[in-house]
Design a protein around this motif. Structure first.
Motif, PDB file in Angstrom:
ATOM      1  N   UNK A  73      36.062  37.092  46.908  1.00  0.00           N
ATOM      2  CA  UNK A  73      35.870  37.058  45.457  1.00  0.00           C
ATOM      3  C   UNK A  73      35.976  38.438  44.816  1.00  0.00           C
ATOM      4  N   UNK A  74      36.009  39.488  45.648  1.00  0.00           N
ATOM      5  CA  UNK A  74      36.075  40.832  45.098  1.00  0.00           C
ATOM      6  C   UNK A  74      34.731  41.542  45.036  1.00  0.00           C
ATOM      7  N   UNK A  75      33.712  40.937  45.627  1.00  0.00           N
ATOM      8  CA  UNK A  75      32.443  41.655  45.765  1.00  0.00           C
ATOM      9  C   UNK A  75      32.600  42.738  46.841  1.00  0.00           C
ATOM     10  N   UNK A  76      31.898  43.827  46.681  1.00  0.00           N
ATOM     11  CA  UNK A  76      31.869  44.868  47.710  1.00  0.00           C
ATOM     12  C   UNK A  76      30.448  44.996  48.230  1.00  0.00           C
ATOM     13  N   UNK A  77      30.327  45.176  49.536  1.00  0.00           N
ATOM     14  CA  UNK A  77      29.024  45.353  50.160  1.00  0.00           C
ATOM     15  C   UNK A  77      29.036  46.682  50.912  1.00  0.00           C
ATOM     16  N   UNK A  81      41.633  51.609  33.746  1.00  0.00           N
ATOM     17  CA  UNK A  81      42.220  52.943  33.925  1.00  0.00           C
ATOM     18  C   UNK A  81      42.150  53.322  35.403  1.00  0.00           C
ATOM     19  N   UNK A  82      42.841  52.572  36.244  1.00  0.00           N
ATOM     20  CA  UNK A  82      42.744  52.752  37.691  1.00  0.00           C
ATOM     21  C   UNK A  82      44.107  52.586  38.340  1.00  0.00           C
ATOM     22  N   UNK A  83      44.133  52.814  39.677  1.00  0.00           N
ATOM     23  CA  UNK A  83      45.422  52.973  40.331  1.00  0.00           C
ATOM     24  C   UNK A  83      46.229  51.688  40.463  1.00  0.00           C
ATOM     25  N   UNK A  84      45.600  50.510  40.439  1.00  0.00           N
ATOM     26  CA  UNK A  84      46.439  49.312  40.506  1.00  0.00           C
ATOM     27  C   UNK A  84      47.328  49.220  39.257  1.00  0.00           C
ATOM     28  N   UNK A  85      46.790  49.665  38.116  1.00  0.00           N
ATOM     29  CA  UNK A  85      47.609  49.739  36.902  1.00  0.00           C
ATOM     30  C   UNK A  85      48.844  50.607  37.140  1.00  0.00           C
ATOM     31  N   UNK A  86      48.631  51.725  37.819  1.00  0.00           N
ATOM     32  CA  UNK A  86      49.724  52.695  37.959  1.00  0.00           C
ATOM     33  C   UNK A  86      50.678  52.321  39.093  1.00  0.00           C
ATOM     34  N   UNK A 116      39.939  46.601  46.721  1.00  0.00           N
ATOM     35  CA  UNK A 116      39.746  45.159  46.546  1.00  0.00           C
ATOM     36  C   UNK A 116      41.144  44.542  46.606  1.00  0.00           C
ATOM     37  N   UNK A 117      41.425  43.746  47.641  1.00  0.00           N
ATOM     38  CA  UNK A 117      42.805  43.272  47.815  1.00  0.00           C
ATOM     39  C   UNK A 117      43.324  42.575  46.554  1.00  0.00           C
ATOM     40  N   UNK A 118      44.474  43.000  46.101  1.00  0.00           N
ATOM     41  CA  UNK A 118      45.057  42.425  44.888  1.00  0.00           C
ATOM     42  C   UNK A 118      45.917  41.226  45.266  1.00  0.00           C
ATOM     43  N   UNK A 119      45.991  40.238  44.352  1.00  0.00           N
ATOM     44  CA  UNK A 119      46.796  39.042  44.654  1.00  0.00           C
ATOM     45  C   UNK A 119      48.267  39.395  44.817  1.00  0.00           C
ATOM     46  N   UNK A 120      48.686  40.517  44.234  1.00  0.00           N
ATOM     47  CA  UNK A 120      50.097  40.918  44.304  1.00  0.00           C
ATOM     48  C   UNK A 120      50.292  42.141  45.206  1.00  0.00           C
ATOM     49  N   UNK A 121      49.389  42.341  46.171  1.00  0.00           N
ATOM     50  CA  UNK A 121      49.433  43.550  46.992  1.00  0.00           C
ATOM     51  C   UNK A 121      50.695  43.673  47.843  1.00  0.00           C
ATOM     52  N   UNK A 122      51.441  42.580  47.962  1.00  0.00           N
ATOM     53  CA  UNK A 122      52.638  42.595  48.799  1.00  0.00           C
ATOM     54  C   UNK A 122      53.630  43.679  48.376  1.00  0.00           C
TER      55      UNK A 122
END
Lengths: 373, 373
Positions: free
Chosen positions: A50-54, A354-359, A131-137
């Motif tokens: 779900x994108x939670x971090x522990x 304002x983070x790296x997945x945007x870039x 956090x693994x992105x759905x489009x990380x491919x």
């Protein structure tokens, strides 16, 4: 640099740029796995589907342990000490997909999580979590031909030292020794350095994958440190672009053109930057219209048609940001540029700030548009 | 791998390899300056002209803060909390010149010093400090032509992934596109990885300076990760060399020969390694006498004349270590190799232990001897 830009850059960078996707958190699914950015063999931090971090920190006799992630400016995630004396905590809600910088407060001191790799951001080497992105491919390491990332040390008379840059050369560069390539000069943001685009940005993998799919022309990317004056670290208001412009225009570009098989013409040269690097790109491209033909600002401001003195020299303006930033500003700027007769493209990264997945996504959208006309 | 080697490697690596140069410390001279390995803008840790190190850690409500450096296995340096609530401490005596890994114990947890850059050692990214060496000029960043350090990702069928290596190419490599070069395969030690030789080892600067002085032939250096089986991190006894041999011999060398302008002959190929990398070098060179002609073990064991089946295939054996290790073993081995008709050279680094200054100096001595005959 506008005050608005400054405010955005500082606020989002200092807060770690993290926001919580939902206010009412869903039930936590217990499928946590080690973050892919963990140091070898380290089990924590972990991320669930779900994108939670522990987080888990060993500091048996500490009084308080807190992770800067999870609630942006509201103090992050407080860890609790378990019976085995370790400190454990889970973010209050799911986090945005992609890469996040963070640090750990232990008894009032700021440290890194020993579980993770470190990435240069906020003017220090910080912990990172993915956090693994759905489009990380599109930035995955795949079995395709890989380009190289080369560390060069280029002479800089203006700063009286040898300066470091990283240069991406596409697959086949070493073998096709007759072929020459266009060049993208790609800048990091405030608090980051020349390592950002290939470490947390995966610029090399994004290019390798695009090239393997035939979606972009192969080109060279040059990444160097964008702060060359004596601005004290962390003091963005002391930053001045003019000394960096000298390094870039008078020292780095001639060195790259002399030492790599470039097409050394403005028509085959692009400049792009994220956040503060966008501000640098904005200033330098306007100051030096005979050096670059492709301009791109990633979460780094906009151009107005009035700023472009000679439209015939601008082949493309690409503006982007995350949907959680100010997408209307980017879209409106592109509308105005187009109305002004300039080839302009906007891109909004969905559900990112304002983070790296945007870039990463912005580079992935930008690359196929470069050096096409 | 002999038990003796194991014992040395583990003992010296786990202790941080640090020893105190004098038992009765001299009066401390108050000329402390920030270590050159500090993160940008960081004032601590500091080093004085005698080789003392002073640490300062911010953790206002911590109960205890200790730095692993200063007394080797005897608990390191305990910091004391000052009135301003910061924790400060100075090593009990001067430290050996050169690079030292360390970490900070805060309330029983192991963290890095936020003041310093991190280096991969002891199977984790550790803090690093540099005690300026009297001979540091040979690895200084100077205004000479600089080679490049390239990150490559090479396909590895045996491990079913793309593996990373760093490749040093000498100055002029990109411009003299007809020239071909010999290659040194250079391995890191236990707990380190493929980043070690160019980060803490300064292999690229050592070569740039030697080449500028005309003291060595230009050659390529290839550095990759030497652990390829599933040895758990930190479990050196689980390490096996055979899977790494497959990666090196069957995958990396063919890739390098196909993608760089190498002289792809055993007469122009060397292998060297430090500590555990020396053990790998020892095994692989003996297993594959038709691949390498130059063998070098840096604090990494010895060869006996009986191990060399065909002396005509060995152009040089170079053995080295620090004077605080077991120099007699290295010297005696070289005496025996010479008596056995083998071209062997020993080098002892004065006043250094199982640490990187020993290996920087060893590479500096080795390079001019390579590819000469």
């Amino acid at each position: 640099m506008s005050n608005k830009f400054l405010a955005i850059a500082i606020a989002t960078t200092l807060a770690g740029g993290v926001s919580i996707a939902q206010i009412t958190p869903p039930a936590i699914i217990e499928d946590f796995k080690p973050s892919e950015l963990n140091q070898p063999g380290q089990e924590y931090p972990q991320v669930n589907s779900q994108g939670y971090a522990r987080f888990k920190i060993i500091a048996p006799s500490a009084d308080s342990v807190r992770v800067s992630l999870g609630l942006g400016g509201r103090g992050g995630t407080k860890l609790k000490q378990l019976a085995d004396s370790s400190w454990v905590g889970t973010t209050e809600g799911p986090m945005d997909e992609g890469f996040h910088y963070y640090n750990v407060r232990i008894d009032g001191g700021k440290f890194n999580d020993p579980g993770t790799l470190n990435f240069y951001g906020s003017t220090r080497w910080e912990s990172g979590i993915e956090i693994p992105a759905h489009d990380q491919d599109f930035y995955a390491l795949k079995a395709v031909p890989h380009g190289k990332v080369e560390q060069i040390l280029f002479p800089s008379a203006s700063t009286n030292t040898s300066r470091r840059a990283f240069v991406y050369t596409p697959p086949g560069y070493n073998n096709n020794t007759k072929k020459r390539y266009p060049v993208l000069y790609l800048q990091h943001g405030w608090g980051e350095d020349e390592t950002a685009w290939s470490n947390q940005g995966h610029a090399n993998l994004i290019m390798d994958n695009l090239i393997a799919e035939g979606k972009t022309e192969p080109f060279i990317i040059v990444m160097t440190y964008g702060i060359t004056n004596n601005a004290r670290f962390g003091k963005i208001r002391e930053f001045k672009v003019d000394t960096f412009q000298t390094v870039l225009i008078d020292e780095l570009i001639p060195y790259v053109d002399a030492n790599f098989r470039t097409i050394a013409k403005p028509s085959h040269r692009a400049m792009a930057g994220l956040s503060m690097g966008g501000m640098e790109t904005h200033t330098i491209t306007l100051n030096k219209p005979d050096v670059f033909s492709y301009y791109s600002l990633l979460s780094g401001g906009t151009y107005t048609p009035e700023e472009i003195k000679d439209k015939s020299k601008v082949k493309l303006i690409f503006l982007s940001c995350g949907s959680k930033e100010k997408p209307e500003g980017v879209k409106n700027a592109v509308t105005a540029l187009k109305a002004g007769g300039i080839n302009a493209v906007s891109y909004i990264s969905e559900n990112t700030a304002h983070e790296f997945l945007t870039w990463r996504r912005s580079l992935h959208e930008l690359a196929p548009l470069l050096f096409k006309n």
